[in-house]
Design a protein around this motif. Structure first.
Motif, mmCIF file in Angstrom:
data_model
loop_
_atom_site.group_PDB
_atom_site.id
_atom_site.type_symbol
_atom_site.label_atom_id
_atom_site.label_comp_id
_atom_site.label_asym_id
_atom_site.label_seq_id
_atom_site.Cartn_x
_atom_site.Cartn_y
_atom_site.Cartn_z
ATOM 1 N N THR A 109 0.835 -1.207 0.000
ATOM 2 C CA THR A 109 0.000 0.000 0.000
ATOM 3 C C THR A 109 0.861 1.245 0.000
ATOM 4 N N ALA A 110 1.909 1.251 0.825
ATOM 5 C CA ALA A 110 2.806 2.407 0.885
ATOM 6 C C ALA A 110 3.496 2.642 -0.453
ATOM 7 N N ALA A 111 3.913 1.581 -1.131
ATOM 8 C CA ALA A 111 4.568 1.716 -2.434
ATOM 9 C C ALA A 111 3.616 2.308 -3.468
ATOM 10 N N CYS A 112 2.379 1.856 -3.446
ATOM 11 C CA CYS A 112 1.386 2.378 -4.394
ATOM 12 C C CYS A 112 1.068 3.839 -4.108
ATOM 13 N N LEU A 113 0.902 4.192 -2.853
ATOM 14 C CA LEU A 113 0.603 5.577 -2.491
ATOM 15 C C LEU A 113 1.769 6.500 -2.796
ATOM 16 N N GLU A 114 2.981 6.038 -2.540
ATOM 17 C CA GLU A 114 4.179 6.850 -2.768
ATOM 18 C C GLU A 114 4.357 7.174 -4.243
ATOM 19 N N SER A 115 3.990 6.248 -5.105
ATOM 20 C CA SER A 115 4.183 6.466 -6.539
ATOM 21 C C SER A 115 3.168 7.458 -7.103
ATOM 22 N N GLY A 116 2.027 7.586 -6.455
ATOM 23 C CA GLY A 116 1.007 8.503 -6.926
ATOM 24 C C GLY A 116 0.151 7.962 -8.060
ATOM 25 N N ARG A 117 0.385 6.725 -8.447
ATOM 26 C CA ARG A 117 -0.402 6.116 -9.512
ATOM 27 C C ARG A 117 -0.451 4.607 -9.275
ATOM 28 N N PRO A 118 -1.528 3.961 -9.661
ATOM 29 C CA PRO A 118 -1.629 2.526 -9.411
ATOM 30 C C PRO A 118 -0.719 1.736 -10.349
ATOM 31 N N PRO A 119 -0.196 0.611 -9.877
ATOM 32 C CA PRO A 119 0.603 -0.242 -10.759
ATOM 33 C C PRO A 119 -0.286 -1.012 -11.726
ATOM 34 N N LEU A 120 0.304 -1.465 -12.812
ATOM 35 C CA LEU A 120 -0.412 -2.343 -13.739
ATOM 36 C C LEU A 120 -0.727 -3.677 -13.074
ATOM 37 N N ALA A 121 0.190 -4.113 -12.201
ATOM 38 C CA ALA A 121 0.016 -5.386 -11.503
ATOM 39 C C ALA A 121 0.812 -5.369 -10.210
ATOM 40 N N VAL A 122 0.328 -6.131 -9.247
ATOM 41 C CA VAL A 122 1.065 -6.381 -8.008
ATOM 42 C C VAL A 122 1.280 -7.888 -7.957
ATOM 43 N N LEU A 123 2.536 -8.287 -7.956
ATOM 44 C CA LEU A 123 2.881 -9.706 -7.952
ATOM 45 C C LEU A 123 3.505 -10.083 -6.622
ATOM 46 N N SER A 124 3.014 -11.114 -6.019
ATOM 47 C CA SER A 124 3.604 -11.646 -4.798
ATOM 48 C C SER A 124 4.471 -12.826 -5.203
ATOM 49 N N VAL A 125 5.768 -12.699 -4.960
ATOM 50 C CA VAL A 125 6.719 -13.719 -5.399
ATOM 51 C C VAL A 125 7.377 -14.331 -4.179
ATOM 52 N N GLY A 126 7.358 -15.638 -4.090
ATOM 53 C CA GLY A 126 7.983 -16.301 -2.959
ATOM 54 C C GLY A 126 8.094 -17.787 -3.183
ATOM 55 N N CYS A 127 8.845 -18.414 -2.291
ATOM 56 C CA CYS A 127 9.068 -19.853 -2.426
ATOM 57 C C CYS A 127 8.831 -20.590 -1.105
#
Length: 97
Positions: free
Chosen positions: A74-92
């Protein structure tokens, strides 16, 4: 992935990749061109930016747990001032040993 590669570079378009720990993030970071570390956002442990096929990609190490991940994303999206095309959760799930 093919869709991301066909996208042309634009300051308006970006993708957020969230990883719990740095060991998971490094696999995504290795695929980025023009990699640079950017200032940390609240709740994030590390944030880097690069490009894949001309598309801006921010990789954020968010920490372990749903709450840490949601706060950092949420902080990353708000800081950029615009929504991302996608949010990917990457993990193993800890299989990076």
């Amino acid at each position: 992935t093919v869709w991301l590669r066909r996208r042309r570079s634009s300051a308006r378009h970006w993708v957020l990749v969230a990883c719990a720990v740095r060991e998971e993030a490094r696999f995504v970071e290795e695929a980025l061109e023009e990699l640079c570390e950017v200032p940390l956002i609240p709740a994030a442990r590390r944030r880097v930016r690069g490009c894949i096929g001309g598309l801006q990609v921010d990789v954020v190490t968010v920490g372990i747990g749903e709450v840490d991940a949601s706060i950092a994303c949420t902080a990353a999206c708000l800081e950029s001032g615009r929504p991302p095309l996608a949010v990917l959760s990457v993990g193993c799930s800890g299989a990076h040993r």
